[in-house]
Design an enzyme around this catalytic site. Structure first.
Site, PDB file in Angstrom:
ATOM      1  N   ASN A  79       0.808  -1.221   0.000  1.00 59.64           N
ATOM      2  CA  ASN A  79       0.000   0.000   0.000  1.00 59.64           C
ATOM      3  C   ASN A  79       0.846   1.279   0.000  1.00 59.64           C
ATOM      4  O   ASN A  79       0.394   2.310  -0.495  1.00 59.64           O
ATOM      5  CB  ASN A  79      -0.916  -0.030   1.231  1.00 59.64           C
ATOM      6  CG  ASN A  79      -1.428   1.330   1.607  1.00 59.64           C
ATOM      7  OD1 ASN A  79      -2.302   1.878   0.936  1.00 59.64           O
ATOM      8  ND2 ASN A  79      -0.861   1.914   2.661  1.00 59.64           N
ATOM      9  N   TYR A 142       4.106   9.994 -11.391  1.00 60.26           N
ATOM     10  CA  TYR A 142       3.188   9.273 -10.482  1.00 60.26           C
ATOM     11  C   TYR A 142       2.268   8.366 -11.302  1.00 60.26           C
ATOM     12  O   TYR A 142       2.119   7.178 -10.989  1.00 60.26           O
ATOM     13  CB  TYR A 142       2.363  10.267  -9.660  1.00 60.26           C
ATOM     14  CG  TYR A 142       1.347   9.588  -8.755  1.00 60.26           C
ATOM     15  CD1 TYR A 142       1.755   8.962  -7.581  1.00 60.26           C
ATOM     16  CD2 TYR A 142      -0.016   9.568  -9.066  1.00 60.26           C
ATOM     17  CE1 TYR A 142       0.837   8.323  -6.750  1.00 60.26           C
ATOM     18  CE2 TYR A 142      -0.942   8.939  -8.240  1.00 60.26           C
ATOM     19  CZ  TYR A 142      -0.504   8.323  -7.079  1.00 60.26           C
ATOM     20  OH  TYR A 142      -1.419   7.698  -6.252  1.00 60.26           O
ATOM     21  N   LYS A 146       1.944   4.163 -11.254  1.00 59.64           N
ATOM     22  CA  LYS A 146       0.710   3.442 -10.923  1.00 59.64           C
ATOM     23  C   LYS A 146       0.276   2.548 -12.089  1.00 59.64           C
ATOM     24  O   LYS A 146      -0.312   1.487 -11.882  1.00 59.64           O
ATOM     25  CB  LYS A 146      -0.386   4.437 -10.515  1.00 59.64           C
ATOM     26  CG  LYS A 146      -0.089   5.119  -9.167  1.00 59.64           C
ATOM     27  CD  LYS A 146      -0.019   4.085  -8.057  1.00 59.64           C
ATOM     28  CE  LYS A 146       0.395   4.638  -6.716  1.00 59.64           C
ATOM     29  NZ  LYS A 146       0.453   3.602  -5.667  1.00 59.64           N
TER      30      LYS A 146
END
Ligand code: NAD
Length: 242
Positions: A79, A142, A146
């Protein structure tokens, strides 16, 4: 949802918004949890494994450390994450190293180390983002990280299902956590006002709370998701990134 009593879980980013909710939810359903973050003091859990995920030896060693501390390992939740802002021509080498290091390399290392340790019936859940599926503006690296963890999840899901290990991911849209709130504060907005305004853009009428994401992570980690492999589940309140 199936009971998680007796399951042993490792959660990274356990001190953050989503991570803390995952730890609480796992423990409420009877799992024993090893928490990993830079500072894990004050987190209620069965094992505490503080460290910096940018250090390869720490990330490589986390699954074995969790297994030793808990007496087994059935669930891994990757996470921990960082967000760097900017277009590519505004991105520094340090931004690149941080984003790729925490968001891609650390979960890669943890999965690689965990897979040989995990028994049949176990699960890994990675935290991607809607922006990894359809990128938003001004966060190029970013979004790329992801997309990378979403793709790695799909690959690992296929490659390791034969061992009885299910590997899936969640892809949240905006979640009311320190990551989002500090971003607003840095840009000079009041976080409460900004979160309320952002909520008006979501068909469900509010952005996600960490528990909304944690519940889907627990579903994917549980036997209720026993036929799910290599999926990236969007959790977005009806607001997919265009
Ligand atoms: P958060 O900032 O509250 O928590 C992230 C945690 O990761 C922090 O506790 C931090 O200390 C830890 N971490 C970061 N770098 C680390 C390092 N080098 N070593 C060890 N720990 C480290 O953020 P959050 O919103 O709870 O994010 C959790 C995950 O959800 C992240 O992967 C994030 O990208 C993803 N996500 C968040 C949102 C959102 O809107 N908040 C949306 C989509 C995806």
């Amino acid at each position: 949802m199936s009971d998680l009593k007796g399951k042993k879980a490792l959660v990274t980013g356990a001190a953050g918004g989503i991570g803390a909710a995952v730890v609480r939810a796992l423990r409420a359903r009877g799992a024993q949890v090893a928490v990993a973050d830079r500072d894990v003091s004050g987190i209620e859990a069965e094992a505490h494994l503080p460290g910096n995920l940018l250090e390869a030896a720490y990330a490589d060693g986390l699954p074995a450390a969790a297994k030793a501390a808990l007496g087994g390992l059935d669930i891994v939740v990757n996470n921990a994450g960082v967000i760097t802002r900017g277009k590519v021509d505004e991105t520094t080498d340090a931004d690149w190293d941080l984003s790729v290091g925490v968001n891609v390399q650390a979960p890669f290392r943890i999965c690689r180390a965990a897979i040989p340790l995990l028994p049949p019936g176990s699960a890994i859940v990675n935290v991607a983002s809607c922006w990894g599926l359809r990128p938003g503006p001004g966060h190029a690296v970013y979004c790329m990280t992801k997309a990378a963890i979403a793709s790695l999840t799909q690959c690992m899901g296929m490659d390791h299902a034969d061992k009885g290990i299910r590997i899936n991911a969640v892809a949240p849209n905006e979640v009311n956590t320190p990551m989002l709130r500090t971003g607003f504060a840095k840009r000079g907005f009041d976080p409460d006002t900004a979160v309320a305004e952002l909520g008006k853009t979501v068909p469900l009428g509010r952005i996600a709370e960490p528990e909304d994401i944690a519940d889907v992570i627990l579903f994917l980690a549980s036997d209720a998701a026993r036929y799910m492999v290599g999926t990236v589940v969007e959790v977005n309140g009806g607001k997919p990134v265009k």
